[in-house]
Design a protein around this motif. Sequence first.
Motif, PDB file in Angstrom:
ATOM      1  N   ALA A 118       0.833  -1.204   0.000  1.00 25.60           N
ATOM      2  CA  ALA A 118       0.000   0.000   0.000  1.00 25.60           C
ATOM      3  C   ALA A 118       0.862   1.247   0.000  1.00 25.60           C
ATOM      4  O   ALA A 118       0.566   2.228  -0.698  1.00 25.60           O
ATOM      5  CB  ALA A 118      -0.930  -0.006   1.217  1.00 25.60           C
ATOM      6  N   SER A 119       1.944   1.224   0.743  1.00 27.72           N
ATOM      7  CA  SER A 119       2.851   2.364   0.797  1.00 27.72           C
ATOM      8  C   SER A 119       3.531   2.593  -0.553  1.00 27.72           C
ATOM      9  O   SER A 119       3.671   3.740  -1.009  1.00 27.72           O
ATOM     10  CB  SER A 119       3.894   2.124   1.891  1.00 27.72           C
ATOM     11  OG  SER A 119       4.849   3.141   1.897  1.00 27.72           O
ATOM     12  N   ILE A 120       3.940   1.523  -1.212  1.00 21.85           N
ATOM     13  CA  ILE A 120       4.564   1.639  -2.533  1.00 21.85           C
ATOM     14  C   ILE A 120       3.570   2.190  -3.543  1.00 21.85           C
ATOM     15  O   ILE A 120       3.909   3.067  -4.346  1.00 21.85           O
ATOM     16  CB  ILE A 120       5.137   0.271  -2.971  1.00 21.85           C
ATOM     17  CG1 ILE A 120       6.414  -0.022  -2.189  1.00 21.85           C
ATOM     18  CG2 ILE A 120       5.402   0.223  -4.465  1.00 21.85           C
ATOM     19  CD1 ILE A 120       7.046  -1.364  -2.487  1.00 21.85           C
ATOM     20  N   ALA A 121       2.326   1.696  -3.509  1.00 20.20           N
ATOM     21  CA  ALA A 121       1.313   2.198  -4.442  1.00 20.20           C
ATOM     22  C   ALA A 121       1.056   3.685  -4.211  1.00 20.20           C
ATOM     23  O   ALA A 121       0.929   4.460  -5.171  1.00 20.20           O
ATOM     24  CB  ALA A 121       0.009   1.410  -4.272  1.00 20.20           C
ATOM     25  N   ARG A 122       1.022   4.112  -2.953  1.00 19.83           N
ATOM     26  CA  ARG A 122       0.816   5.533  -2.648  1.00 19.83           C
ATOM     27  C   ARG A 122       1.976   6.378  -3.155  1.00 19.83           C
ATOM     28  O   ARG A 122       1.778   7.455  -3.722  1.00 19.83           O
ATOM     29  CB  ARG A 122       0.650   5.713  -1.139  1.00 19.83           C
ATOM     30  CG  ARG A 122       0.434   7.150  -0.735  1.00 19.83           C
ATOM     31  CD  ARG A 122       0.336   7.305   0.775  1.00 19.83           C
ATOM     32  NE  ARG A 122       0.256   8.718   1.089  1.00 19.83           N
ATOM     33  CZ  ARG A 122       1.328   9.512   1.234  1.00 19.83           C
ATOM     34  NH1 ARG A 122       2.535   9.014   1.116  1.00 19.83           N
ATOM     35  NH2 ARG A 122       1.166  10.789   1.504  1.00 19.83           N
ATOM     36  N   LYS A 123       3.195   5.905  -2.965  1.00 20.14           N
ATOM     37  CA  LYS A 123       4.358   6.664  -3.418  1.00 20.14           C
ATOM     38  C   LYS A 123       4.394   6.782  -4.936  1.00 20.14           C
ATOM     39  O   LYS A 123       4.784   7.821  -5.471  1.00 20.14           O
ATOM     40  CB  LYS A 123       5.645   6.044  -2.883  1.00 20.14           C
ATOM     41  CG  LYS A 123       5.835   6.305  -1.408  1.00 20.14           C
ATOM     42  CD  LYS A 123       7.196   5.906  -0.946  1.00 20.14           C
ATOM     43  CE  LYS A 123       7.370   6.154   0.536  1.00 20.14           C
ATOM     44  NZ  LYS A 123       7.247   7.542   0.923  1.00 20.14           N
ATOM     45  N   ILE A 124       4.003   5.735  -5.652  1.00 17.37           N
ATOM     46  CA  ILE A 124       3.950   5.813  -7.112  1.00 17.37           C
ATOM     47  C   ILE A 124       2.845   6.759  -7.553  1.00 17.37           C
ATOM     48  O   ILE A 124       2.992   7.489  -8.538  1.00 17.37           O
ATOM     49  CB  ILE A 124       3.783   4.407  -7.721  1.00 17.37           C
ATOM     50  CG1 ILE A 124       5.038   3.590  -7.484  1.00 17.37           C
ATOM     51  CG2 ILE A 124       3.496   4.488  -9.207  1.00 17.37           C
ATOM     52  CD1 ILE A 124       4.940   2.164  -7.924  1.00 17.37           C
ATOM     53  N   TYR A 125       1.720   6.770  -6.826  1.00 15.68           N
ATOM     54  CA  TYR A 125       0.626   7.702  -7.134  1.00 15.68           C
ATOM     55  C   TYR A 125       1.119   9.142  -7.020  1.00 15.68           C
ATOM     56  O   TYR A 125       0.856   9.970  -7.882  1.00 15.68           O
ATOM     57  CB  TYR A 125      -0.524   7.461  -6.157  1.00 15.68           C
ATOM     58  CG  TYR A 125      -1.713   8.382  -6.335  1.00 15.68           C
ATOM     59  CD1 TYR A 125      -2.841   7.944  -7.010  1.00 15.68           C
ATOM     60  CD2 TYR A 125      -1.716   9.665  -5.825  1.00 15.68           C
ATOM     61  CE1 TYR A 125      -3.936   8.770  -7.170  1.00 15.68           C
ATOM     62  CE2 TYR A 125      -2.797  10.504  -5.977  1.00 15.68           C
ATOM     63  CZ  TYR A 125      -3.915  10.044  -6.651  1.00 15.68           C
ATOM     64  OH  TYR A 125      -4.990  10.877  -6.812  1.00 15.68           O
ATOM     65  N   LEU A 126       1.831   9.445  -5.937  1.00 13.38           N
ATOM     66  CA  LEU A 126       2.257  10.818  -5.683  1.00 13.38           C
ATOM     67  C   LEU A 126       3.410  11.249  -6.584  1.00 13.38           C
ATOM     68  O   LEU A 126       3.504  12.417  -6.942  1.00 13.38           O
ATOM     69  CB  LEU A 126       2.672  10.974  -4.215  1.00 13.38           C
ATOM     70  CG  LEU A 126       1.554  10.786  -3.199  1.00 13.38           C
ATOM     71  CD1 LEU A 126       2.113  10.841  -1.796  1.00 13.38           C
ATOM     72  CD2 LEU A 126       0.471  11.820  -3.385  1.00 13.38           C
ATOM     73  N   ARG A 127       4.284  10.312  -6.929  1.00 16.21           N
ATOM     74  CA  ARG A 127       5.467  10.677  -7.702  1.00 16.21           C
ATOM     75  C   ARG A 127       5.848   9.496  -8.571  1.00 16.21           C
ATOM     76  O   ARG A 127       6.537   8.577  -8.118  1.00 16.21           O
ATOM     77  CB  ARG A 127       6.606  11.022  -6.741  1.00 16.21           C
ATOM     78  CG  ARG A 127       7.889  11.408  -7.396  1.00 16.21           C
ATOM     79  CD  ARG A 127       8.865  11.898  -6.331  1.00 16.21           C
ATOM     80  NE  ARG A 127      10.133  12.209  -6.954  1.00 16.21           N
ATOM     81  CZ  ARG A 127      11.207  11.441  -6.832  1.00 16.21           C
ATOM     82  NH1 ARG A 127      11.162  10.341  -6.120  1.00 16.21           N
ATOM     83  NH2 ARG A 127      12.327  11.796  -7.419  1.00 16.21           N
ATOM     84  N   GLY A 128       5.410   9.491  -9.811  1.00 10.83           N
ATOM     85  CA  GLY A 128       5.680   8.385 -10.718  1.00 10.83           C
ATOM     86  C   GLY A 128       7.148   8.310 -11.094  1.00 10.83           C
ATOM     87  O   GLY A 128       7.957   9.176 -10.773  1.00 10.83           O
ATOM     88  N   GLY A 129       7.503   7.250 -11.813  1.00 11.50           N
ATOM     89  CA  GLY A 129       8.870   7.084 -12.263  1.00 11.50           C
ATOM     90  C   GLY A 129       9.786   6.453 -11.242  1.00 11.50           C
ATOM     91  O   GLY A 129      11.001   6.485 -11.397  1.00 11.50           O
ATOM     92  N   LEU A 130       9.224   5.883 -10.185  1.00 12.38           N
ATOM     93  CA  LEU A 130      10.041   5.231  -9.159  1.00 12.38           C
ATOM     94  C   LEU A 130      10.229   3.766  -9.519  1.00 12.38           C
ATOM     95  O   LEU A 130       9.291   3.098  -9.949  1.00 12.38           O
ATOM     96  CB  LEU A 130       9.373   5.348  -7.787  1.00 12.38           C
ATOM     97  CG  LEU A 130       9.159   6.756  -7.256  1.00 12.38           C
ATOM     98  CD1 LEU A 130       8.364   6.709  -5.968  1.00 12.38           C
ATOM     99  CD2 LEU A 130      10.477   7.444  -7.032  1.00 12.38           C
ATOM    100  N   GLY A 131      11.429   3.264  -9.330  1.00 11.15           N
ATOM    101  CA  GLY A 131      11.732   1.868  -9.607  1.00 11.15           C
ATOM    102  C   GLY A 131      12.231   1.158  -8.369  1.00 11.15           C
ATOM    103  O   GLY A 131      12.142   1.666  -7.244  1.00 11.15           O
ATOM    104  N   VAL A 132      12.798  -0.012  -8.573  1.00  7.28           N
ATOM    105  CA  VAL A 132      13.270  -0.835  -7.461  1.00  7.28           C
ATOM    106  C   VAL A 132      14.378  -0.122  -6.689  1.00  7.28           C
ATOM    107  O   VAL A 132      14.390  -0.095  -5.461  1.00  7.28           O
ATOM    108  CB  VAL A 132      13.755  -2.209  -7.973  1.00  7.28           C
ATOM    109  CG1 VAL A 132      14.370  -3.017  -6.850  1.00  7.28           C
ATOM    110  CG2 VAL A 132      12.607  -2.969  -8.587  1.00  7.28           C
ATOM    111  N   GLY A 133      15.300   0.498  -7.400  1.00  8.85           N
ATOM    112  CA  GLY A 133      16.412   1.189  -6.739  1.00  8.85           C
ATOM    113  C   GLY A 133      15.936   2.341  -5.876  1.00  8.85           C
ATOM    114  O   GLY A 133      16.459   2.566  -4.780  1.00  8.85           O
ATOM    115  N   ALA A 134      14.936   3.072  -6.350  1.00 13.40           N
ATOM    116  CA  ALA A 134      14.391   4.183  -5.565  1.00 13.40           C
ATOM    117  C   ALA A 134      13.729   3.670  -4.296  1.00 13.40           C
ATOM    118  O   ALA A 134      13.892   4.262  -3.220  1.00 13.40           O
ATOM    119  CB  ALA A 134      13.390   4.973  -6.396  1.00 13.40           C
ATOM    120  N   PHE A 135      13.001   2.565  -4.393  1.00  8.66           N
ATOM    121  CA  PHE A 135      12.345   2.028  -3.198  1.00  8.66           C
ATOM    122  C   PHE A 135      13.356   1.418  -2.238  1.00  8.66           C
ATOM    123  O   PHE A 135      13.146   1.446  -1.025  1.00  8.66           O
ATOM    124  CB  PHE A 135      11.264   1.020  -3.583  1.00  8.66           C
ATOM    125  CG  PHE A 135      10.040   1.682  -4.140  1.00  8.66           C
ATOM    126  CD1 PHE A 135       9.296   2.538  -3.362  1.00  8.66           C
ATOM    127  CD2 PHE A 135       9.656   1.479  -5.448  1.00  8.66           C
ATOM    128  CE1 PHE A 135       8.183   3.171  -3.868  1.00  8.66           C
ATOM    129  CE2 PHE A 135       8.548   2.100  -5.960  1.00  8.66           C
ATOM    130  CZ  PHE A 135       7.815   2.950  -5.175  1.00  8.66           C
TER     131      PHE A 135
END
Length: 145
Positions: A60-77
């Motif tokens: 849920a946290s990952i989905a929220r972060k992608i919603y707020l700021r797209g373009g995030l990948g495995v390295g960013a997480f």
Amino acid sequence: MAANGRTVQDVSPHEFVKSYAAHLKRSGKIELPEWVDIVKTGVLKELAPYDPDWYYIRAASIARKIYLRGGLGVGAFRRIYGGSKRNGSRPPHFCKSSGAIARHILQQLQEMKIVEIDPNGGRRITSVGRRDLDQIAGKVAIIAP
């Protein structure tokens, strides 16, 4: 947009992640890997998480972060969920979290059509995912105004 005009940005992050994690668990679309109860979330941790629903909360946290700021990948997480590694008597240093957990959650969210691969790199939210997250945000806003 949600029924009462609330989006993910308008509600408390803690309440939203909690309710979206419960939604993901109820839906049954995320299949838990067999290693979910024994794995550490990073090199910096000494023990596995105590909460049995930690995987849904992280998703849920990952989905929220992608919603707020797209373009995030495995390295960013790995960087986002990383932290300070305690080295005993030696000084602490920053350490990244597990990439396998982030990768597996991103693949699960991609199968659910919540996120898709961004041509510029990373992942971005789909229209279906945006609608689902905004619906949950609308419910959270009604419960806790």
